[in-house]
Design a protein around this motif. Structure first.
Motif, PDB file in Angstrom:
ATOM      1  N   GLU A   1       1.081  -1.074  -0.109  1.00 49.55           N
ATOM      2  CA  GLU A   1      -0.108  -0.059  -0.073  1.00 49.55           C
ATOM      3  C   GLU A   1       0.852   1.145   0.027  1.00 49.55           C
ATOM      4  OE1 GLU A   1      -3.269   2.486   0.182  1.00 49.55           O
ATOM      5  OE2 GLU A   1      -3.062   0.205  -0.441  1.00 49.55           O
ATOM      6  N   LEU A   2       2.031   1.432   0.810  1.00 48.40           N
ATOM      7  CA  LEU A   2       2.956   2.456   0.668  1.00 48.40           C
ATOM      8  C   LEU A   2       3.506   2.820  -0.491  1.00 48.40           C
ATOM      9  CD1 LEU A   2       5.012   2.025   3.982  1.00 48.40           C
ATOM     10  CD2 LEU A   2       3.658   3.982   3.250  1.00 48.40           C
ATOM     11  N   LEU A   3       3.910   1.536  -1.351  1.00 46.15           N
ATOM     12  CA  LEU A   3       4.307   1.449  -2.771  1.00 46.15           C
ATOM     13  C   LEU A   3       3.274   2.264  -3.678  1.00 46.15           C
ATOM     14  CD1 LEU A   3       6.653   0.991  -4.737  1.00 46.15           C
ATOM     15  CD2 LEU A   3       5.733  -1.216  -4.818  1.00 46.15           C
ATOM     16  N   ARG A   4       2.106   1.447  -3.526  1.00 47.65           N
ATOM     17  CA  ARG A   4       1.041   2.279  -4.246  1.00 47.65           C
ATOM     18  C   ARG A   4       0.927   3.528  -4.332  1.00 47.65           C
ATOM     19  NH1 ARG A   4      -3.787   3.763  -4.339  1.00 47.65           N
ATOM     20  NH2 ARG A   4      -3.933   3.315  -2.231  1.00 47.65           N
ATOM     21  N   ARG A   5       0.958   4.107  -3.140  1.00 47.20           N
ATOM     22  CA  ARG A   5       0.596   5.594  -2.897  1.00 47.20           C
ATOM     23  C   ARG A   5       1.653   6.473  -3.161  1.00 47.20           C
ATOM     24  NH1 ARG A   5      -1.527   6.093   3.399  1.00 47.20           N
ATOM     25  NH2 ARG A   5      -3.231   4.542   3.121  1.00 47.20           N
ATOM     26  N   ASN A   6       2.856   6.057  -3.277  1.00 46.98           N
ATOM     27  CA  ASN A   6       4.038   6.860  -3.383  1.00 46.98           C
ATOM     28  C   ASN A   6       4.783   6.795  -4.703  1.00 46.98           C
ATOM     29  OD1 ASN A   6       4.343   8.474  -0.613  1.00 46.98           O
ATOM     30  ND2 ASN A   6       3.836   6.250  -0.099  1.00 46.98           N
ATOM     31  N   GLN A   7       4.617   5.778  -5.423  1.00 45.67           N
ATOM     32  CA  GLN A   7       5.371   5.491  -6.433  1.00 45.67           C
ATOM     33  C   GLN A   7       5.292   6.516  -7.602  1.00 45.67           C
ATOM     34  OE1 GLN A   7       4.477   1.477  -7.658  1.00 45.67           O
ATOM     35  NE2 GLN A   7       2.446   1.973  -8.528  1.00 45.67           N
ATOM     36  N   THR A   8       3.970   6.905  -7.940  1.00 42.40           N
ATOM     37  CA  THR A   8       4.094   7.788  -9.019  1.00 42.40           C
ATOM     38  C   THR A   8       4.811   9.226  -8.955  1.00 42.40           C
ATOM     39  OG1 THR A   8       1.930   6.983  -9.556  1.00 42.40           O
ATOM     40  CG2 THR A   8       2.146   9.141 -10.678  1.00 42.40           C
ATOM     41  N   LYS A   9       4.527   9.770  -7.715  1.00 40.07           N
ATOM     42  CA  LYS A   9       5.208  11.050  -7.185  1.00 40.07           C
ATOM     43  C   LYS A   9       6.431  10.983  -7.152  1.00 40.07           C
ATOM     44  CE  LYS A   9       4.973  14.527  -3.609  1.00 40.07           C
ATOM     45  NZ  LYS A   9       4.308  14.895  -2.213  1.00 40.07           N
ATOM     46  N   LEU A  10       7.256   9.812  -6.481  1.00 40.64           N
ATOM     47  CA  LEU A  10       8.750   9.495  -6.375  1.00 40.64           C
ATOM     48  C   LEU A  10       9.295   9.387  -7.697  1.00 40.64           C
ATOM     49  CD1 LEU A  10      10.838   9.288  -4.461  1.00 40.64           C
ATOM     50  CD2 LEU A  10      10.524   6.606  -4.424  1.00 40.64           C
ATOM     51  N   TYR A  11       8.732   8.394  -8.531  1.00 37.47           N
ATOM     52  CA  TYR A  11       9.348   8.270  -9.817  1.00 37.47           C
ATOM     53  C   TYR A  11       9.240   9.435 -10.666  1.00 37.47           C
ATOM     54  CZ  TYR A  11      10.522   6.051 -14.117  1.00 37.47           C
ATOM     55  OH  TYR A  11      11.161   5.650 -15.426  1.00 37.47           O
ATOM     56  N   ALA A  12       8.227  10.197 -10.619  1.00 33.26           N
ATOM     57  CA  ALA A  12       8.190  11.667 -11.368  1.00 33.26           C
ATOM     58  C   ALA A  12       9.316  12.678 -10.976  1.00 33.26           C
ATOM     59  CB  ALA A  12       6.864  12.212 -11.278  1.00 33.26           C
ATOM     60  N   TYR A  13       9.568  12.414  -9.616  1.00 33.83           N
ATOM     61  CA  TYR A  13      10.711  13.262  -9.132  1.00 33.83           C
ATOM     62  C   TYR A  13      11.960  12.869  -9.671  1.00 33.83           C
ATOM     63  CZ  TYR A  13      14.401  15.023  -5.955  1.00 33.83           C
ATOM     64  OH  TYR A  13      15.474  15.382  -5.574  1.00 33.83           O
ATOM     65  N   ILE A  14      12.166  11.570  -9.487  1.00 29.46           N
ATOM     66  CA  ILE A  14      13.421  10.945  -9.892  1.00 29.46           C
ATOM     67  C   ILE A  14      13.701  11.238 -11.147  1.00 29.46           C
ATOM     68  CG2 ILE A  14      14.816   9.049 -10.320  1.00 29.46           C
ATOM     69  CD1 ILE A  14      13.459   7.912  -7.566  1.00 29.46           C
TER      70      ILE A  14
ATOM     71  N   LEU B   1      11.093   9.576   2.185  1.00 30.09           N
ATOM     72  CA  LEU B   1      11.096   8.596   0.889  1.00 30.09           C
ATOM     73  C   LEU B   1      12.116   9.358  -0.105  1.00 30.09           C
ATOM     74  CD1 LEU B   1      10.420   5.931  -0.245  1.00 30.09           C
ATOM     75  CD2 LEU B   1       8.354   7.083  -1.230  1.00 30.09           C
ATOM     76  N   MET B   2      11.390  10.775  -0.477  1.00 31.79           N
ATOM     77  CA  MET B   2      11.980  11.780  -1.468  1.00 31.79           C
ATOM     78  C   MET B   2      13.551  11.945  -0.909  1.00 31.79           C
ATOM     79  SD  MET B   2       9.167  13.897  -2.989  1.00 31.79           S
ATOM     80  CE  MET B   2      10.269  14.607  -3.819  1.00 31.79           C
ATOM     81  N   ARG B   3      13.827  12.217   0.303  1.00 32.22           N
ATOM     82  CA  ARG B   3      15.280  12.385   0.714  1.00 32.22           C
ATOM     83  C   ARG B   3      16.079  11.420   0.483  1.00 32.22           C
ATOM     84  NH1 ARG B   3      17.695  15.692   5.043  1.00 32.22           N
ATOM     85  NH2 ARG B   3      19.832  15.539   4.723  1.00 32.22           N
ATOM     86  N   ILE B   4      15.761   9.916   0.753  1.00 30.51           N
ATOM     87  CA  ILE B   4      16.563   8.929   0.358  1.00 30.51           C
ATOM     88  C   ILE B   4      16.653   8.829  -1.087  1.00 30.51           C
ATOM     89  CG2 ILE B   4      16.301   6.393   0.306  1.00 30.51           C
ATOM     90  CD1 ILE B   4      14.788   6.393   2.803  1.00 30.51           C
ATOM     91  N   ALA B   5      15.715   9.139  -1.909  1.00 26.56           N
ATOM     92  CA  ALA B   5      15.967   9.223  -3.404  1.00 26.56           C
ATOM     93  C   ALA B   5      17.159  10.368  -3.720  1.00 26.56           C
ATOM     94  CB  ALA B   5      14.615   9.507  -4.100  1.00 26.56           C
ATOM     95  N   HIS B   6      16.905  11.377  -3.096  1.00 29.84           N
ATOM     96  CA  HIS B   6      17.687  12.496  -3.488  1.00 29.84           C
ATOM     97  C   HIS B   6      19.209  12.232  -3.207  1.00 29.84           C
ATOM     98  CE1 HIS B   6      19.153  16.819  -3.551  1.00 29.84           C
ATOM     99  NE2 HIS B   6      19.640  16.608  -2.682  1.00 29.84           N
TER     100      HIS B   6
END
Length: 198
Positions: free
Chosen positions: A26-39, A79-84
């Motif tokens: 569920e966490l992945l489903r909620r956050n994947q689009t926003k995170l992938y778009a940022y990356i 999550l975004m901090r980890i990706a950054h």
């Protein structure tokens, strides 16, 4: 027990740590689009973005199991901090100090302007032209300014979240936004662009 869809991201993260694998789904489903778009916006290379996205979630899983996540109320910012940080590590390895690679192909086409506009059909063409002009001007901004504008207006992050993700002070994030807006206004004046949405 609450339905997973009713739980906050923070509660889902803690539930996953306690052994509920469906909570992570569920966490992945909620956050994947926003995170992938940022990356993708930052690296502008789908293969590289895919790798960074996967590495981000591997690190998230590891950090959750190591107990390195505390319920601070903003899982998505964590999550975004980890990706950054992963992106910054990659650029350091390449001996490249740029946060965002500039190039002819980096035209922000991954951003969907229909999400930003609430207009009638008559004004749609004018608004689309304005957004196209804004995207062109954003491409001309220095890397750090582009990133702040993207996070603030396209991902609707607060300046505190932007500061945390990019590892700068809030004043630095605000300053970058201020200079970005000044630069974009200057460009609009120089090219006599009208940027008022209908």
């Amino acid at each position: 027990m609450k339905n997973l869809s009713e739980m906050s991201d923070e509660a889902l993260a803690l539930s996953y740590v306690n052994g509920n694998n469906r909570a992570f789904d569920e966490l992945l489903r909620r956050n994947q689009t926003k995170l992938y778009a940022y990356i993708l916006f930052v690296v502008h290379d789908r293969d590289k973005a895919d790798d960074i996205f996967q590495e981000t979630f591997v690190k998230v899983i590891t950090k959750l199991h190591e107990g390195k996540y505390t319920n601070s109320g903003k899982f998505s910012a964590w999550l975004m901090r980890i990706a950054h940080n992963i992106i910054m590590d990659i650029y350091r390895e390449q001996r490249n100090d740029h946060v965002v690679e500039m190039g002819e192909d980096n035209d922000l086409t991954t951003i969907n302007p229909t999400n930003l506009l609430d207009s009638n059909i008559e004004n749609q063409f004018v608004n689309e032209q304005i957004l196209a002009d804004v995207k062109k001007m954003m491409n001309l901004l220095p890397d750090c300014q582009r990133e702040v504008v993207y996070m603030r207006y396209y991902q609707q992050l607060s300046f505190k979240e932007i500061a945390n993700i990019t590892n700068v002070s809030i004043n630095t994030a605000l300053g970058r936004m201020r200079y970005a807006l000044l630069n974009m206004r200057r460009m609009a004046r120089e090219h006599q662009m009208g940027l008022t949405m209908e």
